[in-house]
Write an enzyme that holds these catalytic residues in place. Structure first.
Site, PDB file in Angstrom:
ATOM      1  N   ASP A 167      -2.764  -4.183   3.491  1.00 44.72           N
ATOM      2  CA  ASP A 167      -2.283  -3.074   4.304  1.00 44.72           C
ATOM      3  C   ASP A 167      -3.343  -2.613   5.299  1.00 44.72           C
ATOM      4  O   ASP A 167      -3.115  -1.679   6.060  1.00 44.72           O
ATOM      5  CB  ASP A 167      -1.799  -1.905   3.444  1.00 44.72           C
ATOM      6  CG  ASP A 167      -2.898  -1.225   2.646  1.00 44.72           C
ATOM      7  OD1 ASP A 167      -4.015  -1.774   2.566  1.00 44.72           O
ATOM      8  OD2 ASP A 167      -2.623  -0.153   2.077  1.00 44.72           O
TER       9      ASP A 167
ATOM     10  N   ASP B 180      -7.579  -6.673   3.099  1.00 43.51           N
ATOM     11  CA  ASP B 180      -7.955  -6.241   1.757  1.00 43.51           C
ATOM     12  C   ASP B 180      -6.959  -6.833   0.768  1.00 43.51           C
ATOM     13  O   ASP B 180      -6.111  -7.652   1.131  1.00 43.51           O
ATOM     14  CB  ASP B 180      -8.037  -4.718   1.658  1.00 43.51           C
ATOM     15  CG  ASP B 180      -6.701  -4.043   1.938  1.00 43.51           C
ATOM     16  OD1 ASP B 180      -5.824  -4.677   2.550  1.00 43.51           O
ATOM     17  OD2 ASP B 180      -6.526  -2.869   1.556  1.00 43.51           O
TER      18      ASP B 180
ATOM     19  N   ASP C 262      -4.270  -5.972  -0.798  1.00 49.88           N
ATOM     20  CA  ASP C 262      -2.817  -5.894  -0.609  1.00 49.88           C
ATOM     21  C   ASP C 262      -2.420  -6.007   0.854  1.00 49.88           C
ATOM     22  O   ASP C 262      -1.255  -5.848   1.195  1.00 49.88           O
ATOM     23  CB  ASP C 262      -2.252  -4.615  -1.220  1.00 49.88           C
ATOM     24  CG  ASP C 262      -2.692  -3.352  -0.490  1.00 49.88           C
ATOM     25  OD1 ASP C 262      -3.758  -3.376   0.165  1.00 49.88           O
ATOM     26  OD2 ASP C 262      -1.978  -2.339  -0.580  1.00 49.88           O
TER      27      ASP C 262
ATOM     28  N   SER D 216      -5.120  -2.193  -3.969  1.00 52.27           N
ATOM     29  CA  SER D 216      -5.614  -2.349  -2.609  1.00 52.27           C
ATOM     30  C   SER D 216      -7.002  -2.993  -2.573  1.00 52.27           C
ATOM     31  O   SER D 216      -7.183  -4.113  -3.013  1.00 52.27           O
ATOM     32  CB  SER D 216      -5.597  -0.988  -1.918  1.00 52.27           C
ATOM     33  OG  SER D 216      -5.832  -1.112  -0.538  1.00 52.27           O
TER      34      SER D 216
END
EC number: 5.4.2.10
Length: 453
Positions: free
Chosen positions: A251, A247, A249, A104
């Site tokens: 999410d 960010d 990833d 992340s």
């Protein structure tokens, strides 16, 4: 052995804490646990895997795929895609398991492995515990045609883009919901570097992209949702209407208005809650937020007649509260926003699309967030404290009660014992920064004295 699973999968320093061997073992254990729970009964099991742009993701995703295939699971390898894409694709392909290789917003040397079950939902704690207990066990290996196949499936990213495109069109009830909007996109050199700008362009926006040249080493490096200064400067320099930052990833998403001011997750949740309430899509006029959401959000929602249900910190706990109550919107101050009709986890790209559509429909983002103030907040970490006695020590509780009485409706006090360290977090919000600091220090002093180890 220390517990492998944290609040968001297994994370650690890649090739030191999180090795190829561990990735294989985790994948095998996950396949065995889900099989024994009947998740694979009556059919050949299938998994979707995806990763962010970290160099270590290359060998870790290969290891996860190898482990699953060796346990008899067919693997669709989507390559570099956001976490919410893997969650969606797990459901849309009717896969039994989804796996994301990402850490992340963490620095590049870290990485992680996160699992989704059927429908793209994060695994329950009990399932993660069962997987952890089976890591490294001896097992009978399938042979011949019983082993799994690994199929490179990069086109699955297009299915995810089409999904979020349909979601924002339904939200705005327009064929080109972002038409005329100039958006700067900071992709954090991460998983959204291609699909993020593409999704916004498909919705009609004019895009200026920054930090979308991943080389395996530069993910989150001074850019993205945890480092907003580059986006703020770019929005002002290009005269854009809006900036969005993901960010690693994707999410999570934070935003910047046309003047370069940051719009945080609380403000995004607030404006989307109002939009969904006005459209009749906010179930029971309720928003799910975490205990760390600012009091300013609570005050703004109260004025709008919108209730807030509080969950523990972590988007998995937000989702649990949403599922328990049937609620349609939830999220975190950090920018994890979950829209239940379209996602089972935080989805930064969908969030960016919805915010953009709202700006087109209702005007500048700054104006829409004007009523959602962020009260001064002070957080003090008290170390070497007995976290088990936070809520039972009478002097600590008396100190908290006294501050709450003085603040009344104009502030808030929260004590959070760490889940992993001998540490207690003291958080105070107040009308002024001086008041927040003074009260936080006073409570922290009592915690340090009474709970010292």
């Amino acid at each position: 052995m220390a517990r492998l699973f944290g609040t968001d999968g297994v994370r650690g320093l890649a090739n030191r804490d999180l090795t190829a061997e561990l990735a294989v073992d985790l994948a095998v254990a996950a396949a065995h646990v889900l099989a024994e729970r009947g998740e694979f009964s009556g059919h050949r099991p299938r998994a979707v895997i995806g990763r962010d742009t970290r160099v270590s993701g290359e060998f870790l995703s290969a290891a996860v795929a190898a482990g699953l295939a060796s346990a008899g699971v067919d693997v669709l390898d989507a390559g570099v895609v956001p976490t919410p894409a893997v969650a969606y694709l797990t459901g849309s392909t009717q896969a039994d398991l989804g796996v994301v290789i990402s850490a992340s917003h963490n620095p590049m040397p870290d990485n992680g492995i996160k699992f989704f079950g059927r429908g793209g939902h994060k695994l329950d704690d009990s399932v993660e515990e069962a997987i952890e207990a089976r890591v490294g066990e001896a097992w009978e290996r399938p042979t011949g045609a019983a082993v799994g196949r690994i199929v490179p499936s990069p086109d699955l990213a297009d299915d995810y883009v089409a999904h979020v495109d349909g979601a924002v069109r339904a939200f705005a009830r327009l064929d080109a919901p972002l038409a005329g909007l100039h958006v700067v996109v900071d992709a954090a050199h991460g998983a959204a570097s291609v699909v993020g700008p593409l999704a916004l362009e498909n919705a009609g926006a004019r895009i200026t992209t920054i930090n979308a040249s991943p080389d395996g080493l530069n993910i989150n490096d001074g850019v993205g949702s945890t480092h907003l200064a580059p986006l703020q400067a770019a929005v002002v320099a290009h005269g854009a209407d809006l900036g969005v930052a993901f960010d690693g990833d994707a999410d999570r998403c934070l935003a910047v208005d046309h003047e370069g001011s940051v719009v945080n997750g609380d403000q995004i949740m607030g404006l989307l809650a109002v939009a969904m309430r006005d459209a009749g899509a906010l179930y029971r006029s309720t928003l799910v937020a975490t205990v760390m959401s600012n009091l300013g959000l609570h005050q703004a929602m109260r004025r709008e007649g919108i209730d807030i249900v509080e969950a523990a910190v972590g988007d998995r706990y937000v989702l649990e509260a949403m599922r328990d109550g049937g609620f349609s919107l939830g999220g975190e101050q950090s920018g994890h926003i979950i829209v239940a009709d379209h996602s089972t986890t935080g989805d930064g790209i969908l969030t960016a699309l919805l915010v953009g559509a709202r700006v087109v429909a209702r005007g500048p983002l700054r104006d829409q967030c004007a009523g959602i103030e962020t009260l001064p907040q002070v957080l003090i970490n008290v170390r070497d404290a007995d976290r088990s006695r936070v809520h039972t020590d009478t002097e600590v509780q008396s100190a908290v009660t006294a501050v709450r009485r003085e603040l009344g409706d104009s502030g808030r006090v929260l004590l959070r014992p760490s889940g992993t360290e001998p540490l207690v977090r003291v958080m105070v919000e107040a009308a002024t920064a001086d008041d927040a600091q003074r009260h936080a220090e006073a409570i922290a002093a009592v915690v340090a004295r009474r709970l010292a180890l």
